[in-house]
Scaffold this motif. Structure first.
Motif, short mmCIF file in Angstrom:
data_model
loop_
_atom_site.label_atom_id
_atom_site.label_comp_id
_atom_site.label_asym_id
_atom_site.label_seq_id
_atom_site.Cartn_x
_atom_site.Cartn_y
_atom_site.Cartn_z
N ASP A 18 0.82 -1.21 0.00
CA ASP A 18 0.00 0.00 0.00
C ASP A 18 0.85 1.26 0.00
O ASP A 18 0.51 2.26 -0.66
CB ASP A 18 -0.94 -0.01 1.20
CG ASP A 18 -1.95 -1.15 1.14
OD1 ASP A 18 -2.25 -1.60 0.02
OD2 ASP A 18 -2.42 -1.59 2.21
N LEU A 21 2.27 1.70 -3.58
CA LEU A 21 1.20 2.11 -4.49
C LEU A 21 0.83 3.57 -4.25
O LEU A 21 0.63 4.34 -5.21
CB LEU A 21 -0.02 1.21 -4.31
CG LEU A 21 -1.24 1.56 -5.17
CD1 LEU A 21 -0.90 1.48 -6.64
CD2 LEU A 21 -2.41 0.64 -4.83
N LEU A 349 -0.69 -4.57 -10.04
CA LEU A 349 -0.81 -3.87 -8.76
C LEU A 349 -0.40 -2.41 -8.84
O LEU A 349 -0.98 -1.56 -8.16
CB LEU A 349 0.02 -4.57 -7.69
CG LEU A 349 -0.39 -6.00 -7.33
CD1 LEU A 349 0.54 -6.54 -6.26
CD2 LEU A 349 -1.84 -6.04 -6.86
N PRO A 353 -2.81 0.79 -12.29
CA PRO A 353 -3.41 1.97 -11.64
C PRO A 353 -2.75 3.28 -12.07
O PRO A 353 -3.43 4.31 -12.16
CB PRO A 353 -3.20 1.70 -10.15
CG PRO A 353 -3.08 0.21 -10.04
CD PRO A 353 -2.39 -0.22 -11.30
N HIS A 365 -8.47 0.88 -10.02
CA HIS A 365 -8.08 -0.46 -9.58
C HIS A 365 -8.96 -1.55 -10.20
O HIS A 365 -10.11 -1.31 -10.56
CB HIS A 365 -8.18 -0.56 -8.05
CG HIS A 365 -7.31 0.42 -7.32
ND1 HIS A 365 -5.94 0.32 -7.30
CD2 HIS A 365 -7.63 1.54 -6.63
CE1 HIS A 365 -5.45 1.32 -6.59
NE2 HIS A 365 -6.44 2.09 -6.19
N ARG A 366 -8.40 -2.73 -10.31
CA ARG A 366 -9.17 -3.90 -10.71
C ARG A 366 -10.23 -4.16 -9.63
O ARG A 366 -10.01 -3.92 -8.45
CB ARG A 366 -8.26 -5.13 -10.79
CG ARG A 366 -7.30 -5.14 -11.97
CD ARG A 366 -7.99 -5.53 -13.24
NE ARG A 366 -7.03 -5.97 -14.27
CZ ARG A 366 -7.36 -6.22 -15.52
NH1 ARG A 366 -8.61 -6.05 -15.91
NH2 ARG A 366 -6.45 -6.63 -16.38
N VAL A 437 -8.59 -10.62 -6.50
CA VAL A 437 -8.50 -9.54 -7.49
C VAL A 437 -8.90 -10.14 -8.84
O VAL A 437 -8.28 -11.10 -9.31
CB VAL A 437 -7.08 -8.96 -7.57
CG1 VAL A 437 -7.01 -7.84 -8.62
CG2 VAL A 437 -6.63 -8.44 -6.20
#
Length: 440
Positions: A18, A21, A349, A353, A365-366, A437
């Protein structure tokens, strides 16, 4: 600019998924809007509300080939007692001033043609004798219609209600309506609507240009013969395709050998056509990890705040990652691991994005869901790492595909989802609800 000081980072810090990202998404900014021709705007995101300037359809028109008539003139018409009407002319699609239909009269009308003054309804040609009394049929657009421009009589065998087979003006959209709202991704139906309301250009965020290059002296172009110790370059194909699937314009660069100067100059050459750069391979701690050597200083010397930072993430696969900006325009660069599964999972991941953020999409996001894990034996996962395993998802259940090895390309090709094992879990039993996901 990124929240991380790329060139002063702690090399021993373990980043969470996280945190990495968030750093990527706070650095990447949506591209500036531009005005594009409609077909050039396919796949782009609209940046302004588009209003309808004129109603669709702009006039009452026929939905059938047939005859435009008054309701009273065909009331009670039947096969035994047809209504006989005088044909006063033709109304073709695109016609200017149409003929007027008076009592006891009919106008032959084509699909899409404007309903003529005086007419109240349309009877399909199948409900008539086709005006055969008007002369011989020759090369007609509709079955059994009299010749174009002919006048005469037509016999109608069925009554028609008011405005039957008539498309009303504004029945699709009306002037002043909202046609498309800002944030809409322009696909074929949306482009068709824009064209229908007369828009020749539209203001959008352009599709990002993503340049993908793989590194490694062992890599050989598919289709070429392998020598000892060589493998075919698959990552650059998978990731370029993934970039296009995400909505970008993807450019694949041939594999670059393990030479820092060559890699650095290749990247500098690609900056002119890149909104985002993606490299794969050469980011771990090996002796030949030239991406680190080449990129640790690109943009760092002359451009304050630039440069690429290499990190260790608390995830599997994909522990080694690089991120930063390069060149005078601070083009974002994500350096992914070289193992095929690691690079693809990392793309999903982090890169996907970033691409969706460049496009200006609100949801980058997926989609994720919860599913029941179905497996023969418990899944194991290293403590402190978030693991992403390939899976197949169906009807609320997810099954692992292949093992945890990050080189297993065949298993990846069968997967349509990623099974997420959280950092605090060392094993997950069959029947457990897990996060999934969805990739497809």
């Amino acid at each position: 600019m990124s929240s991380a000081a790329h060139h002063t980072a702690d090399p021993d810090r373990l980043w969470s998924v996280d945190e990495h990202l968030e750093d990527v998404l706070t650095t990447v900014r949506p591209l500036e809007p531009i005005e594009l021709q409609l077909l050039d705007a396919q796949g782009c995101v609209l940046v302004e509300d588009v209003m309808v300037p004129l109603s669709l359809p702009p006039f009452d028109n026929s939905s059938m080939d047939g005859y435009a008539v008054r309701v009273a003139d065909v009331a009670g018409a039947s096969e035994e007692f047809p209504a006989s009407l005088e044909v006063v002319g033709d109304v073709a699609a695109g016609a200017g001033a149409p003929v007027r239909v008076g009592p006891g009269q009919a106008a032959r009308i084509m699909t899409g043609a404007p309903l003529p003054p005086g007419a109240e309804t349309v009877v399909p040609v199948e409900w008539t004798d086709g005006g055969l009394g008007a002369g011989p049929v020759r090369g007609m657009r509709a079955r059994s219609l009299a010749p174009e421009g002919a006048t005469g009589q037509v016999r109608v065998h069925r009554p028609a209600e008011a405005r039957a087979h008539v498309r009303a003006s504004g029945s699709d959209v009306q002037a002043g309506d909202l046609a498309l709202k800002a944030g809409t991704v322009l696909g074929p139906p949306q482009l068709g609507l824009l064209a229908a309301i007369g828009r020749g250009t539209v203001r959008v965020r352009p599709r990002p240009r993503v340049v993908v290059l793989s590194t490694g002296s062992e890599l050989v172009q598919p289709g070429e013969q392998l020598a000892g110790g060589q493998i075919h370059d698959s990552n650059s194909f998978a990731l370029t395709a993934a970039a296009r699937d995400a909505g970008a314009i993807g450019y694949r660069v041939g594999a670059v050998a393990d030479d820092a100067d060559t890699l650095r100059s290749t990247i500098e050459d690609q900056l002119v056509r890149a909104d985002l750069l993606v490299t794969t391979g050469g980011v771990s701690v090996g002796a030949y990890d030239v991406v680190k050597e080449a990129l640790s200083h690109v943009g760092d010397e002359d451009e304050p705040g630039g440069g690429v930072e290499f990190r260790k993430l608390a995830m599997q696969p994909g522990k080694p990652q690089g991120f930063g900006t390069v060149g005078p325009d601070h083009i974002p660069l994500l350096a992914l691991p070289g193992n095929p599964v690691s690079s693809y999972v990392s793309f999903e991941l982090f890169v996907r994005p970033a691409i969706r953020t460049l496009m200006g999409l609100p949801d980058v996001h997926r989609p994720t869901t919860r599913a029941k894990l179905v497996c023969d034996k418990a899944l194991t996962s290293p403590r402190g790492r978030r693991q992403f395993l390939r899976g197949t998802y169906r009807d609320g259940e997810v099954r692992p595909v292949g093992g945890s090895g990050s080189h297993l390309v065949a298993a990846l090709a069968q997967a349509d989802s990623l099974i997420v094992v959280p950092e605090d879990a060392e094993s997950v039993e069959s029947g457990t609800e897990v996060e999934v996901v969805l990739l497809g």
